[in-house]
Design a protein around this motif. Sequence first.
Motif, short mmCIF file in Angstrom:
data_model
loop_
_atom_site.label_atom_id
_atom_site.label_comp_id
_atom_site.label_asym_id
_atom_site.label_seq_id
_atom_site.Cartn_x
_atom_site.Cartn_y
_atom_site.Cartn_z
N ILE A 106 -18.89 14.30 20.33
CA ILE A 106 -18.88 13.44 19.16
C ILE A 106 -17.70 12.49 19.29
CG2 ILE A 106 -18.58 13.33 16.66
CD1 ILE A 106 -19.90 16.08 16.50
N VAL A 107 -17.97 11.20 19.16
CA VAL A 107 -16.92 10.18 19.20
C VAL A 107 -16.62 9.79 17.76
CG1 VAL A 107 -16.29 7.87 20.01
CG2 VAL A 107 -17.78 9.32 21.40
N ARG A 108 -15.34 9.89 17.36
CA ARG A 108 -14.91 9.54 16.01
C ARG A 108 -13.78 8.52 16.10
NH1 ARG A 108 -12.19 13.51 13.42
NH2 ARG A 108 -11.82 14.56 15.36
N ALA A 109 -13.89 7.47 15.30
CA ALA A 109 -12.84 6.45 15.27
C ALA A 109 -12.50 6.15 13.82
CB ALA A 109 -13.29 5.18 15.98
N VAL A 110 -11.22 5.92 13.56
CA VAL A 110 -10.76 5.51 12.23
C VAL A 110 -10.35 4.05 12.35
CG1 VAL A 110 -9.05 5.86 10.42
CG2 VAL A 110 -10.00 7.83 11.63
N GLY A 111 -10.92 3.21 11.48
CA GLY A 111 -10.61 1.78 11.47
C GLY A 111 -9.81 1.41 10.25
N LEU A 112 -9.11 0.29 10.36
CA LEU A 112 -8.28 -0.20 9.26
C LEU A 112 -8.63 -1.66 8.97
CD1 LEU A 112 -5.98 0.54 7.32
CD2 LEU A 112 -4.40 -0.40 9.02
N PRO A 113 -9.42 -1.91 7.90
CA PRO A 113 -9.69 -3.28 7.50
C PRO A 113 -8.51 -3.83 6.67
CG PRO A 113 -10.93 -1.76 6.13
CD PRO A 113 -10.19 -0.93 7.15
N PRO A 114 -8.50 -5.13 6.38
CA PRO A 114 -7.36 -5.74 5.68
C PRO A 114 -7.27 -5.36 4.19
CG PRO A 114 -9.03 -7.38 6.12
CD PRO A 114 -9.46 -6.14 6.82
N ARG A 115 -8.37 -4.93 3.59
CA ARG A 115 -8.34 -4.54 2.18
C ARG A 115 -9.42 -3.50 1.91
NH1 ARG A 115 -11.28 -9.52 2.25
NH2 ARG A 115 -13.04 -9.46 0.84
N GLN A 116 -9.44 -2.99 0.71
CA GLN A 116 -10.42 -1.95 0.34
C GLN A 116 -11.81 -2.54 0.21
OE1 GLN A 116 -8.85 -0.40 -3.30
NE2 GLN A 116 -7.29 0.82 -2.28
N PRO A 164 -16.40 -6.42 1.87
CA PRO A 164 -16.67 -6.07 0.47
C PRO A 164 -17.50 -7.17 -0.20
CG PRO A 164 -14.32 -5.93 0.95
CD PRO A 164 -14.97 -6.53 2.14
N LEU A 165 -18.35 -6.77 -1.13
CA LEU A 165 -19.16 -7.75 -1.86
C LEU A 165 -18.30 -8.55 -2.83
CD1 LEU A 165 -22.28 -5.50 -2.52
CD2 LEU A 165 -21.94 -7.21 -0.72
N ASP A 166 -17.25 -7.93 -3.35
CA ASP A 166 -16.32 -8.60 -4.27
C ASP A 166 -15.15 -9.16 -3.45
OD1 ASP A 166 -14.58 -9.43 -6.22
OD2 ASP A 166 -14.33 -7.45 -7.15
N PRO A 167 -14.98 -10.46 -3.40
CA PRO A 167 -13.90 -11.04 -2.60
C PRO A 167 -12.50 -10.77 -3.17
CG PRO A 167 -15.03 -12.77 -3.82
CD PRO A 167 -15.79 -11.49 -4.06
N ASN A 168 -12.42 -10.21 -4.37
CA ASN A 168 -11.12 -9.96 -5.01
C ASN A 168 -10.71 -8.49 -4.94
OD1 ASN A 168 -10.89 -12.68 -5.83
ND2 ASN A 168 -12.31 -12.27 -7.50
N THR A 169 -11.20 -7.76 -3.95
CA THR A 169 -10.81 -6.36 -3.84
C THR A 169 -9.33 -6.27 -3.48
OG1 THR A 169 -11.52 -6.27 -1.55
CG2 THR A 169 -13.08 -5.49 -3.21
N ARG A 170 -8.71 -5.19 -3.92
CA ARG A 170 -7.27 -5.00 -3.72
C ARG A 170 -6.98 -4.59 -2.28
NH1 ARG A 170 -4.17 -2.37 -8.11
NH2 ARG A 170 -3.59 -1.07 -6.37
N PRO A 171 -5.80 -4.95 -1.77
CA PRO A 171 -5.43 -4.48 -0.44
C PRO A 171 -5.25 -2.97 -0.41
CG PRO A 171 -4.02 -6.30 -1.13
CD PRO A 171 -4.86 -5.91 -2.30
N GLY A 172 -4.54 -2.41 -1.38
CA GLY A 172 -4.33 -0.97 -1.44
C GLY A 172 -3.45 -0.47 -0.30
N THR A 173 -3.28 0.84 -0.27
CA THR A 173 -2.47 1.46 0.78
C THR A 173 -3.29 1.61 2.06
OG1 THR A 173 -3.17 3.69 0.18
CG2 THR A 173 -1.23 2.81 -0.96
#
Length: 151
Positions: free
Chosen positions: A69-79, A105-114
């Motif tokens: 099983i190949v698993r990868a964790v990605g980090l986009p710029p916002r939630q 995201p469908l909403d362009p105003n999503t928060r960056p978050g942690t």
Amino acid sequence: MTPRILVALIVVLGLTGCATRLNPFNWFGGDREERIAVEETAVAGDPDYRQLVTQVVSLNVDAMPGGAIVRAVGLPPRQGYWEADLVEVGRDNGELVFEFRVYQPLDPNTRPGTQQSREILAGTSLSRQDLSGIRSIVVIAAQNRRSVRRS
């Protein structure tokens, strides 16, 4: 030979086998990161409209009966990024290459978050036949790529 010596010998021999190539759990070592810059190009006839995730944070290959099983964790710029997949894009010279693709995201105003709240997981399973002849697995993002090699 006394039973204690025999048990100790079996334990020592068993533990030394853990670091060999015969142990299927050692097939792929720790991941390595390489910073890159990727320009996305549309491929004619490609129905996948997802974009590359910004970064691949981690990559693991875990052995399972019949393959891995190949698993990868990605980090986009916002939630809010969704439907992550590892999309196979190449298989050449013992290297299996995936792109980490996600929808925005469908909403362009999503928060960056942690960072922890933005991380997104993608994975795929590979059979022994899929892994035949493969020496390394690479996952590509927009700003980096991670790879693991068989030990």
